[in-house]
Design an enzyme around this catalytic site. Structure first.
Site, PDB file in Angstrom:
ATOM      1  N   ASN A  10       0.871  -1.187   0.000  1.00  0.00           N
ATOM      2  CA  ASN A  10       0.000   0.000   0.000  1.00  0.00           C
ATOM      3  C   ASN A  10       0.905   1.233   0.000  1.00  0.00           C
ATOM      4  OD1 ASN A  10      -1.790   2.065   0.515  1.00  0.00           O
ATOM      5  ND2 ASN A  10      -2.193   1.460   2.636  1.00  0.00           N
ATOM      6  N   TRP A  11       0.948   1.922  -1.126  1.00  0.00           N
ATOM      7  CA  TRP A  11       1.850   3.072  -1.243  1.00  0.00           C
ATOM      8  C   TRP A  11       1.307   4.334  -0.584  1.00  0.00           C
ATOM      9  CZ3 TRP A  11       4.845   3.517  -6.563  1.00  0.00           C
ATOM     10  CH2 TRP A  11       5.730   2.434  -6.660  1.00  0.00           C
ATOM     11  N   LYS A  12       0.040   4.298  -0.191  1.00  0.00           N
ATOM     12  CA  LYS A  12      -0.580   5.485   0.443  1.00  0.00           C
ATOM     13  C   LYS A  12      -0.360   6.713  -0.450  1.00  0.00           C
ATOM     14  CE  LYS A  12       0.350   3.319   4.838  1.00  0.00           C
ATOM     15  NZ  LYS A  12       0.397   3.426   6.268  1.00  0.00           N
ATOM     16  N   HIS A  93      -9.282   1.079   5.576  1.00  0.00           N
ATOM     17  CA  HIS A  93      -7.955   1.269   6.186  1.00  0.00           C
ATOM     18  C   HIS A  93      -8.106   2.199   7.394  1.00  0.00           C
ATOM     19  CE1 HIS A  93      -3.794   2.401   6.795  1.00  0.00           C
ATOM     20  NE2 HIS A  93      -3.457   1.363   6.069  1.00  0.00           N
ATOM     21  N   GLU A  95      -6.383   4.512   8.506  1.00  0.00           N
ATOM     22  CA  GLU A  95      -6.125   5.945   8.263  1.00  0.00           C
ATOM     23  C   GLU A  95      -7.377   6.624   7.715  1.00  0.00           C
ATOM     24  OE1 GLU A  95      -2.579   5.478   5.912  1.00  0.00           O
ATOM     25  OE2 GLU A  95      -1.482   4.846   7.692  1.00  0.00           O
ATOM     26  N   GLU A 163      -4.930  -5.168  10.951  1.00  0.00           N
ATOM     27  CA  GLU A 163      -3.851  -4.194  11.091  1.00  0.00           C
ATOM     28  C   GLU A 163      -4.020  -3.414  12.399  1.00  0.00           C
ATOM     29  OE1 GLU A 163      -2.086  -2.959   7.083  1.00  0.00           O
ATOM     30  OE2 GLU A 163      -3.841  -1.724   7.402  1.00  0.00           O
ATOM     31  N   GLY A 169       3.216   1.790  10.654  1.00  0.00           N
ATOM     32  CA  GLY A 169       4.222   2.831  10.468  1.00  0.00           C
ATOM     33  C   GLY A 169       5.032   3.161  11.707  1.00  0.00           C
ATOM     34  N   SER A 208       3.973  -2.660  10.151  1.00  0.00           N
ATOM     35  CA  SER A 208       5.434  -2.706  10.287  1.00  0.00           C
ATOM     36  C   SER A 208       6.057  -4.031   9.856  1.00  0.00           C
ATOM     37  CB  SER A 208       5.849  -2.353  11.727  1.00  0.00           C
ATOM     38  OG  SER A 208       5.491  -1.008  12.012  1.00  0.00           O
ATOM     39  N   GLY A 229       2.981  -1.302   4.216  1.00  0.00           N
ATOM     40  CA  GLY A 229       3.037   0.104   3.835  1.00  0.00           C
ATOM     41  C   GLY A 229       4.448   0.517   3.477  1.00  0.00           C
ATOM     42  N   GLY A 230       5.179   1.049   4.460  1.00  0.00           N
ATOM     43  CA  GLY A 230       6.503   1.630   4.228  1.00  0.00           C
ATOM     44  C   GLY A 230       7.458   0.726   3.455  1.00  0.00           C
TER      45      GLY A 230
HETATM   46  C1  PEP Z   1      -0.456  -0.015   6.258  1.00  0.00           C
HETATM   47  O1  PEP Z   1      -0.583   1.182   6.184  1.00  0.00           O
HETATM   48  O2  PEP Z   1      -1.371  -0.742   5.834  1.00  0.00           O
HETATM   49  C2  PEP Z   1       0.746  -0.559   6.856  1.00  0.00           C
HETATM   50  C3  PEP Z   1       0.743  -1.800   7.248  1.00  0.00           C
HETATM   51  O3  PEP Z   1       1.822   0.283   6.972  1.00  0.00           O
HETATM   52  P1  PEP Z   1       3.303  -0.111   7.517  1.00  0.00           P
HETATM   53  O4  PEP Z   1       3.694  -1.390   6.859  1.00  0.00           O
HETATM   54  O5  PEP Z   1       4.165   1.030   7.118  1.00  0.00           O
HETATM   55  O6  PEP Z   1       3.179  -0.268   8.987  1.00  0.00           O
END
Ligand code: PEP
Length: 246
Positions: A10-12, A93, A95, A163, A169, A208, A229-230
């Protein structure tokens, strides 16, 4: 039940055209490995460009509007995302639940809109640190899942992503036993709701995940992949996660 592992990036709100080369590298890996399903959700601006040249990796969207069309300035329907090249979208999500106040009912409506358009859904659920510390994580997330799951939910088109909000993050990951306990509870809730097909539905972990912790997380019972994500933003960080299961 053998469920094929599924790793989604997920590049957000990250990525410009120059970053499409990262998807190209990941696509090349996917062309050589069919032991893992993989997808990237770039920002909407890159969906079309990514989907046209990368046919071995699935391209998804990060959100969708629940209506088919209408006066919703700035929003995108499932049909629009599909036409651009997305095969699925993330819904719910944390966020978006936090920033846009998305409710469980809205998340269920978004998932249903995807099904109607012939697309798949990745439905996210997860607890805050406050809820975890209060000892209510499993009850909260199970209830959130059941309230966000559309009536027509089936493993053919819907995947769940657990999640924990406090792990996204932050570099913090729950204890493996806590991840396994949550996934077992979600599996039980799914089979209770949709019957034996609940055993076919993939439940991903997100929060993470990186190349260093992926193999431990991805071998836990009922963990059928990861939402990342990251560590999905560049091929050199994402490929080790895919390699952990390929
Ligand atoms: C996400 O936003 O879905 C996520 C899991 O981010 P990260 O891997 O950066 O924690």
């Amino acid at each position: 039940m053998r469920r094929k592992k599924y790793i989604i990036g997920n590049w957000k709100m990250n990525g410009l055209a120059q970053d499409l080369q990262q998807i190209g590298e990941i696509n090349t890996f996917c062309g050589r490995n069919d032991s893992v399903d993989s997808a990237i959700c770039p920002p909407v601006t890159l969906i079309s460009g990514a989907a046209q040249v990368n046919t071995d990796i699935t391209i998804g969207a990060q959100d969708v509007h629940h209506n088919e069309a209408g006066a919703h300035t700035g929003c995108l329907s499932a049909a629009m995302l599909k036409e651009a090249g997305a095969r699925f979208s993330i819904v719910g999500h944390s966020e978006r639940r936090a920033d846009q106040g998305e409710t469980d009912a809205l998340v269920a409506a978004k998932a249903k809109a995807l099904k109607t358009a012939g697309m798949n859904a990745i439905l996210c659920v997860g607890e805050t640190l406050e809820t975890r510390d209060a000892g209510n994580a499993i009850d909260f997330v199970t209830a959130q899942l059941l309230a966000s799951l559309p009536e027509e939910a089936s493993s053919k088109w819907l995947t769940v992503a657990y999640e924990p909000v406090w792990a996204i993050g932050t570099g913090r990951v729950p204890q493996s036993a806590d991840i396994a306990d949550m996934h077992a509870a979600l599996r039980a809730a799914l089979t209770d709701r949709i019957g034996s097909d609940g055993d076919n539905m993939r439940i991903l972990y997100g929060g993470s995940v990186n190349g260093g912790n992926a193999s431990e997380i991805l071998t836990l019972d009922n963990v059928d992949g990861a939402l990342v994500g990251g560590a999905s933003l560049t091929a050199d960080k994402f490929l080790p996660i895919l390699e952990a299961v390929a």
